[in-house]
Design a protein around this motif. Structure first.
Motif, PDB file in Angstrom:
ATOM      1  N   ASN A  78      -1.928  12.811  21.731  1.00  0.00           N
ATOM      2  CA  ASN A  78      -1.624  11.408  21.441  1.00  0.00           C
ATOM      3  C   ASN A  78      -2.346  10.850  20.228  1.00  0.00           C
ATOM      4  O   ASN A  78      -2.565   9.649  20.140  1.00  0.00           O
ATOM      5  CB  ASN A  78      -1.912  10.558  22.679  1.00  0.00           C
ATOM      6  N   VAL A  79      -2.687  11.730  19.294  1.00  0.00           N
ATOM      7  CA  VAL A  79      -3.316  11.239  18.084  1.00  0.00           C
ATOM      8  C   VAL A  79      -2.333  10.275  17.395  1.00  0.00           C
ATOM      9  O   VAL A  79      -1.114  10.454  17.456  1.00  0.00           O
ATOM     10  CB  VAL A  79      -3.751  12.420  17.179  1.00  0.00           C
ATOM     11  N   ARG A  80      -2.860   9.258  16.781  1.00  0.00           N
ATOM     12  CA  ARG A  80      -2.045   8.163  16.255  1.00  0.00           C
ATOM     13  C   ARG A  80      -0.930   8.619  15.306  1.00  0.00           C
ATOM     14  O   ARG A  80       0.197   8.147  15.366  1.00  0.00           O
ATOM     15  CB  ARG A  80      -2.966   7.170  15.559  1.00  0.00           C
ATOM     16  N   TYR A  81      -1.228   9.564  14.404  1.00  0.00           N
ATOM     17  CA  TYR A  81      -0.212   9.939  13.420  1.00  0.00           C
ATOM     18  C   TYR A  81       0.945  10.721  14.031  1.00  0.00           C
ATOM     19  O   TYR A  81       1.995  10.837  13.429  1.00  0.00           O
ATOM     20  CB  TYR A  81      -0.818  10.696  12.232  1.00  0.00           C
ATOM     21  N   HIS A  82       0.818  11.237  15.255  1.00  0.00           N
ATOM     22  CA  HIS A  82       1.959  11.878  15.907  1.00  0.00           C
ATOM     23  C   HIS A  82       3.007  10.854  16.330  1.00  0.00           C
ATOM     24  O   HIS A  82       4.133  11.210  16.639  1.00  0.00           O
ATOM     25  CB  HIS A  82       1.517  12.678  17.126  1.00  0.00           C
ATOM     26  N   HIS A  83       2.625   9.590  16.334  1.00  0.00           N
ATOM     27  CA  HIS A  83       3.543   8.509  16.694  1.00  0.00           C
ATOM     28  C   HIS A  83       4.006   7.735  15.458  1.00  0.00           C
ATOM     29  O   HIS A  83       4.704   6.740  15.595  1.00  0.00           O
ATOM     30  CB  HIS A  83       2.870   7.545  17.677  1.00  0.00           C
ATOM     31  N   SER A  84       3.629   8.189  14.275  1.00  0.00           N
ATOM     32  CA  SER A  84       3.957   7.433  13.063  1.00  0.00           C
ATOM     33  C   SER A  84       5.458   7.469  12.780  1.00  0.00           C
ATOM     34  O   SER A  84       6.171   8.385  13.202  1.00  0.00           O
ATOM     35  CB  SER A  84       3.197   7.985  11.856  1.00  0.00           C
ATOM     36  N   LYS A  85       5.908   6.471  12.059  1.00  0.00           N
ATOM     37  CA  LYS A  85       7.332   6.335  11.748  1.00  0.00           C
ATOM     38  C   LYS A  85       7.853   7.562  11.014  1.00  0.00           C
ATOM     39  O   LYS A  85       8.926   8.095  11.351  1.00  0.00           O
ATOM     40  CB  LYS A  85       7.549   5.078  10.911  1.00  0.00           C
ATOM     41  N   GLY A  86       7.111   8.056  10.028  1.00  0.00           N
ATOM     42  CA  GLY A  86       7.556   9.210   9.250  1.00  0.00           C
ATOM     43  C   GLY A  86       7.714  10.456  10.099  1.00  0.00           C
ATOM     44  O   GLY A  86       8.709  11.183   9.992  1.00  0.00           O
ATOM     45  N   VAL A  87       6.744  10.714  10.958  1.00  0.00           N
ATOM     46  CA  VAL A  87       6.819  11.889  11.842  1.00  0.00           C
ATOM     47  C   VAL A  87       7.993  11.740  12.801  1.00  0.00           C
ATOM     48  O   VAL A  87       8.784  12.674  12.999  1.00  0.00           O
ATOM     49  CB  VAL A  87       5.496  12.086  12.619  1.00  0.00           C
ATOM     50  N   MET A  88       8.147  10.563  13.378  1.00  0.00           N
ATOM     51  CA  MET A  88       9.234  10.341  14.329  1.00  0.00           C
ATOM     52  C   MET A  88      10.598  10.490  13.669  1.00  0.00           C
ATOM     53  O   MET A  88      11.507  11.098  14.236  1.00  0.00           O
ATOM     54  CB  MET A  88       9.103   8.958  14.985  1.00  0.00           C
ATOM     55  N   GLU A  89      10.750   9.964  12.452  1.00  0.00           N
ATOM     56  CA  GLU A  89      12.027  10.103  11.743  1.00  0.00           C
ATOM     57  C   GLU A  89      12.341  11.566  11.443  1.00  0.00           C
ATOM     58  O   GLU A  89      13.475  12.015  11.617  1.00  0.00           O
ATOM     59  CB  GLU A  89      12.008   9.292  10.448  1.00  0.00           C
ATOM     60  N   ILE A 107      10.758  22.679  22.625  1.00  0.00           N
ATOM     61  CA  ILE A 107       9.923  21.612  23.175  1.00  0.00           C
ATOM     62  C   ILE A 107       8.610  21.645  22.416  1.00  0.00           C
ATOM     63  O   ILE A 107       7.921  22.663  22.387  1.00  0.00           O
ATOM     64  CB  ILE A 107       9.683  21.810  24.678  1.00  0.00           C
ATOM     65  N   LEU A 108       8.292  20.553  21.768  1.00  0.00           N
ATOM     66  CA  LEU A 108       7.080  20.443  20.970  1.00  0.00           C
ATOM     67  C   LEU A 108       6.061  19.600  21.735  1.00  0.00           C
ATOM     68  O   LEU A 108       6.316  18.436  22.035  1.00  0.00           O
ATOM     69  CB  LEU A 108       7.413  19.802  19.623  1.00  0.00           C
ATOM     70  N   LEU A 109       4.935  20.229  22.078  1.00  0.00           N
ATOM     71  CA  LEU A 109       3.865  19.512  22.775  1.00  0.00           C
ATOM     72  C   LEU A 109       2.932  18.881  21.754  1.00  0.00           C
ATOM     73  O   LEU A 109       2.453  19.560  20.851  1.00  0.00           O
ATOM     74  CB  LEU A 109       3.064  20.477  23.655  1.00  0.00           C
ATOM     75  N   LEU A 110       2.672  17.607  21.922  1.00  0.00           N
ATOM     76  CA  LEU A 110       1.809  16.864  21.004  1.00  0.00           C
ATOM     77  C   LEU A 110       0.728  16.146  21.794  1.00  0.00           C
ATOM     78  O   LEU A 110       0.958  15.703  22.913  1.00  0.00           O
ATOM     79  CB  LEU A 110       2.622  15.823  20.234  1.00  0.00           C
ATOM     80  N   LYS A 156      17.815  17.979  15.746  1.00  0.00           N
ATOM     81  CA  LYS A 156      18.449  17.676  17.031  1.00  0.00           C
ATOM     82  C   LYS A 156      18.003  18.539  18.205  1.00  0.00           C
ATOM     83  O   LYS A 156      18.107  18.129  19.340  1.00  0.00           O
ATOM     84  CB  LYS A 156      19.982  17.763  16.894  1.00  0.00           C
ATOM     85  N   ASN A 157      17.529  19.744  17.955  1.00  0.00           N
ATOM     86  CA  ASN A 157      17.198  20.615  19.081  1.00  0.00           C
ATOM     87  C   ASN A 157      15.729  20.547  19.491  1.00  0.00           C
ATOM     88  O   ASN A 157      15.256  21.360  20.262  1.00  0.00           O
ATOM     89  CB  ASN A 157      17.603  22.061  18.789  1.00  0.00           C
ATOM     90  N   ILE A 158      14.993  19.542  19.005  1.00  0.00           N
ATOM     91  CA  ILE A 158      13.577  19.400  19.361  1.00  0.00           C
ATOM     92  C   ILE A 158      13.396  18.241  20.337  1.00  0.00           C
ATOM     93  O   ILE A 158      13.887  17.136  20.108  1.00  0.00           O
ATOM     94  CB  ILE A 158      12.702  19.154  18.110  1.00  0.00           C
ATOM     95  N   SER A 159      12.694  18.532  21.429  1.00  0.00           N
ATOM     96  CA  SER A 159      12.280  17.491  22.370  1.00  0.00           C
ATOM     97  C   SER A 159      10.767  17.356  22.254  1.00  0.00           C
ATOM     98  O   SER A 159      10.054  18.356  22.207  1.00  0.00           O
ATOM     99  CB  SER A 159      12.603  17.892  23.805  1.00  0.00           C
ATOM    100  N   LEU A 160      10.311  16.131  22.206  1.00  0.00           N
ATOM    101  CA  LEU A 160       8.876  15.878  22.130  1.00  0.00           C
ATOM    102  C   LEU A 160       8.322  15.587  23.515  1.00  0.00           C
ATOM    103  O   LEU A 160       8.894  14.817  24.276  1.00  0.00           O
ATOM    104  CB  LEU A 160       8.595  14.676  21.225  1.00  0.00           C
ATOM    105  N   LYS A 161       7.204  16.208  23.824  1.00  0.00           N
ATOM    106  CA  LYS A 161       6.485  15.943  25.066  1.00  0.00           C
ATOM    107  C   LYS A 161       5.039  15.678  24.681  1.00  0.00           C
ATOM    108  O   LYS A 161       4.425  16.459  23.966  1.00  0.00           O
ATOM    109  CB  LYS A 161       6.549  17.135  26.024  1.00  0.00           C
ATOM    110  N   TYR A 162       4.530  14.562  25.125  1.00  0.00           N
ATOM    111  CA  TYR A 162       3.155  14.184  24.806  1.00  0.00           C
ATOM    112  C   TYR A 162       2.233  14.514  25.972  1.00  0.00           C
ATOM    113  O   TYR A 162       2.577  14.273  27.126  1.00  0.00           O
ATOM    114  CB  TYR A 162       3.063  12.692  24.477  1.00  0.00           C
TER     115      TYR A 162
END
Length: 99
Positions: free
Chosen positions: A16-27, A11-14, A33-39
């Motif tokens: 809400n900085v803008r680049y944590h939501h960027s397309k490249g980071v999300m892809e 579980i990766l805690l992030l 597969k074993n990472i869940s994102l929690k903001y």
């Protein structure tokens, strides 16, 4: 990803900085597969461990102190990290969030 996390759920805690939501980071993160994102909720710096560290640096290194150069600031912060590195209890205290 380090081998010891390959077969574990991560579980990766992030914040809400803008680049944590960027397309490249999300892809990239979607491809692991074993990472869940929690903001963290917006404007919740008290939940973000790094904010506790910055506050401690300001309190113990830079607050009310005049530095003659950037090199002096870097040296002071480097010394701080060397000291903190030898104190696991302080690291735990800074990184913990206790209700």
């Amino acid at each position: 990803m380090p081998k010891h996390y390959v077969n574990k759920k991560v579980i990766l805690l992030l914040d809400n900085v803008r680049y944590h939501h960027s397309k490249g980071v999300m892809e990239l993160l979607d491809s692991i597969k074993n990472i869940s994102l929690k903001y963290l909720p917006p404007y919740s710096s008290e939940l973000n461990s790094i904010e506790h560290l910055w506050k401690d640096i300001r309190k113990n290194v830079t607050h009310n102190h005049l530095f003659e150069s950037i090199d002096e600031i870097v040296q002071a912060i480097r010394k701080y990290f060397m000291t903190v590195q030898r104190s696991p209890a302080k690291v735990k205290r800074l990184c913990a969030y206790i209700l």
